[in-house]
Design a protein around this motif. Structure first.
Motif, mmCIF file in Angstrom:
data_model
loop_
_atom_site.group_PDB
_atom_site.id
_atom_site.type_symbol
_atom_site.label_atom_id
_atom_site.label_comp_id
_atom_site.label_asym_id
_atom_site.label_seq_id
_atom_site.Cartn_x
_atom_site.Cartn_y
_atom_site.Cartn_z
ATOM 1 N N LYS A 94 0.834 -1.205 0.000
ATOM 2 C CA LYS A 94 0.000 0.000 0.000
ATOM 3 C C LYS A 94 0.870 1.257 0.000
ATOM 4 N N ALA A 95 1.903 1.256 0.828
ATOM 5 C CA ALA A 95 2.771 2.430 0.930
ATOM 6 C C ALA A 95 3.502 2.685 -0.386
ATOM 7 N N CYS A 96 3.974 1.629 -1.024
ATOM 8 C CA CYS A 96 4.723 1.804 -2.262
ATOM 9 C C CYS A 96 3.812 2.195 -3.424
ATOM 10 N N VAL A 97 2.567 1.754 -3.385
ATOM 11 C CA VAL A 97 1.595 2.236 -4.372
ATOM 12 C C VAL A 97 1.374 3.729 -4.180
ATOM 13 N N PHE A 98 1.208 4.141 -2.936
ATOM 14 C CA PHE A 98 1.025 5.567 -2.633
ATOM 15 C C PHE A 98 2.227 6.387 -3.089
ATOM 16 N N LEU A 99 3.421 5.844 -2.875
ATOM 17 C CA LEU A 99 4.644 6.561 -3.220
ATOM 18 C C LEU A 99 4.997 6.431 -4.700
ATOM 19 N N ALA A 100 4.274 5.575 -5.396
ATOM 20 C CA ALA A 100 4.505 5.344 -6.835
ATOM 21 C C ALA A 100 5.922 4.848 -7.090
ATOM 22 N N THR A 101 6.355 3.852 -6.316
ATOM 23 C CA THR A 101 7.678 3.274 -6.520
ATOM 24 C C THR A 101 7.582 1.759 -6.616
ATOM 25 N N LEU A 102 8.445 1.185 -7.397
ATOM 26 C CA LEU A 102 8.603 -0.259 -7.410
ATOM 27 C C LEU A 102 9.395 -0.663 -6.176
ATOM 28 N N TYR A 103 9.213 -1.905 -5.752
ATOM 29 C CA TYR A 103 9.979 -2.388 -4.601
ATOM 30 C C TYR A 103 10.228 -3.884 -4.743
ATOM 31 N N GLU A 104 11.208 -4.361 -4.008
ATOM 32 C CA GLU A 104 11.548 -5.784 -3.983
ATOM 33 C C GLU A 104 11.724 -6.201 -2.533
ATOM 34 N N LEU A 105 10.964 -7.210 -2.112
ATOM 35 C CA LEU A 105 11.096 -7.723 -0.749
ATOM 36 C C LEU A 105 12.295 -8.659 -0.648
ATOM 37 N N VAL A 106 13.103 -8.463 0.382
ATOM 38 C CA VAL A 106 14.255 -9.328 0.628
ATOM 39 C C VAL A 106 14.185 -9.838 2.064
ATOM 40 N N GLU A 107 14.955 -10.852 2.334
ATOM 41 C CA GLU A 107 14.980 -11.452 3.670
ATOM 42 C C GLU A 107 15.516 -10.459 4.698
ATOM 43 N N ASP A 108 15.001 -10.557 5.916
ATOM 44 C CA ASP A 108 15.460 -9.702 7.012
ATOM 45 C C ASP A 108 16.799 -10.209 7.526
ATOM 46 N N ARG A 109 17.871 -9.744 6.879
ATOM 47 C CA ARG A 109 19.225 -10.139 7.257
ATOM 48 C C ARG A 109 20.137 -8.924 7.239
ATOM 49 N N VAL A 110 21.154 -8.940 8.071
ATOM 50 C CA VAL A 110 22.153 -7.870 8.063
ATOM 51 C C VAL A 110 22.798 -7.807 6.677
ATOM 52 N N GLY A 111 22.850 -6.623 6.113
ATOM 53 C CA GLY A 111 23.448 -6.444 4.795
ATOM 54 C C GLY A 111 22.469 -6.507 3.658
ATOM 55 N N MET A 112 21.220 -6.946 3.943
ATOM 56 C CA MET A 112 20.204 -7.102 2.914
ATOM 57 C C MET A 112 20.804 -7.870 1.730
#
Length: 225
Positions: free
Chosen positions: A122-140
């Motif tokens: 929802k937030a990224c739709v509002f911000l009009a940006t693409l996004y990619e979910l990654v695992e919650d790890r140090v360093g992404m």
């Protein structure tokens, strides 16, 4: 969505470049945050990993499960942050906010809890940006890879195998990367590269992330390549 940004001047500048048409409030002090937070739906806190005590303020003054807080998660695991400074009664999410990485077409995002994925969308739709979910790890993902490449390049330079200029040129020609490793290190900041590698090595003990002495020396002296 009412949006707050807690950031240095440099971080705010990159935020405004990424979202040039989005209104937001830039806050810098706990007092300002206390005024605006009860009205906020969305927070980008670029400093939370250094000031984790602010989690309590989000719990107390935020909008509960209606509040989304994105923090700079390049050097910290959200689960570790919540375990040490929680509880967390809002949607805590991470972004890759290292210098030059935030203002890109695709945001690299992690979440503390699975139910936050819908809120991220929802937030990224509002911000009009693409996004990619990654695992919650140090360093992404991207910071870990790029900083490891920079570290390996430092070993090559330290051993005298090639010059800095040749290494940068070889990386750009051979991989079609926009920058060579030393150019990238200077753009990101040697300090940030060092701190990310230190955090990943502490988390994994993987020798691939053991910091090259040349990089450490540059960090200690506050020098660029």
């Amino acid at each position: 969505m009412n949006t707050l940004v807690l950031a240095t001047a440099e971080q705010e500048a990159e935020f405004s470049l990424k979202f040039p048409n989005r209104a937001y409030i830039h806050t810098t002090t706990p007092e300002e945050l206390a005024v605006w937070l009860p009205q906020a739906h969305l927070v980008f806190d670029f400093l939370l990993h250094e000031q984790p005590e602010r989690l309590a303020q989000y719990n107390e003054l935020g909008r509960g499960e209606k509040l989304i807080v994105f923090c700079n998660a390049a050097t910290v695991q959200l689960a570790a942050l919540a375990a040490a400074h929680g509880p967390v009664n809002f949607h805590l999410c991470g972004v890759n906010a290292l210098p030059t990485f935030f203002n890109r077409e695709i945001l690299e995002v992690s979440v503390l809890r699975e139910e936050s994925k819908r809120e991220v969308d929802k937030a990224c739709v509002f911000l009009a940006t693409l996004y990619e979910l990654v695992e919650d790890r140090v360093g992404m993902v991207t910071p870990r890879v790029i900083c490891m490449i920079i570290n390996e390049a430092c070993y090559t330079l330290q051993e005298g195998t090639a010059t800095k200029e040749d290494i940068d040129l070889g990386m750009k020609l051979g991989t079609n990367y926009p920058f060579g490793p030393f150019e990238w290190a200077n753009r990101i900041g040697v300090k940030h590269v060092y701190e990310l590698l230190a955090a990943v090595y502490e988390d994994t003990k993987d020798e691939r992330y053991k910091i090259c002495p040349l990089l450490k020396t540059k960090y200690l002296k506050g020098e660029e390549f």
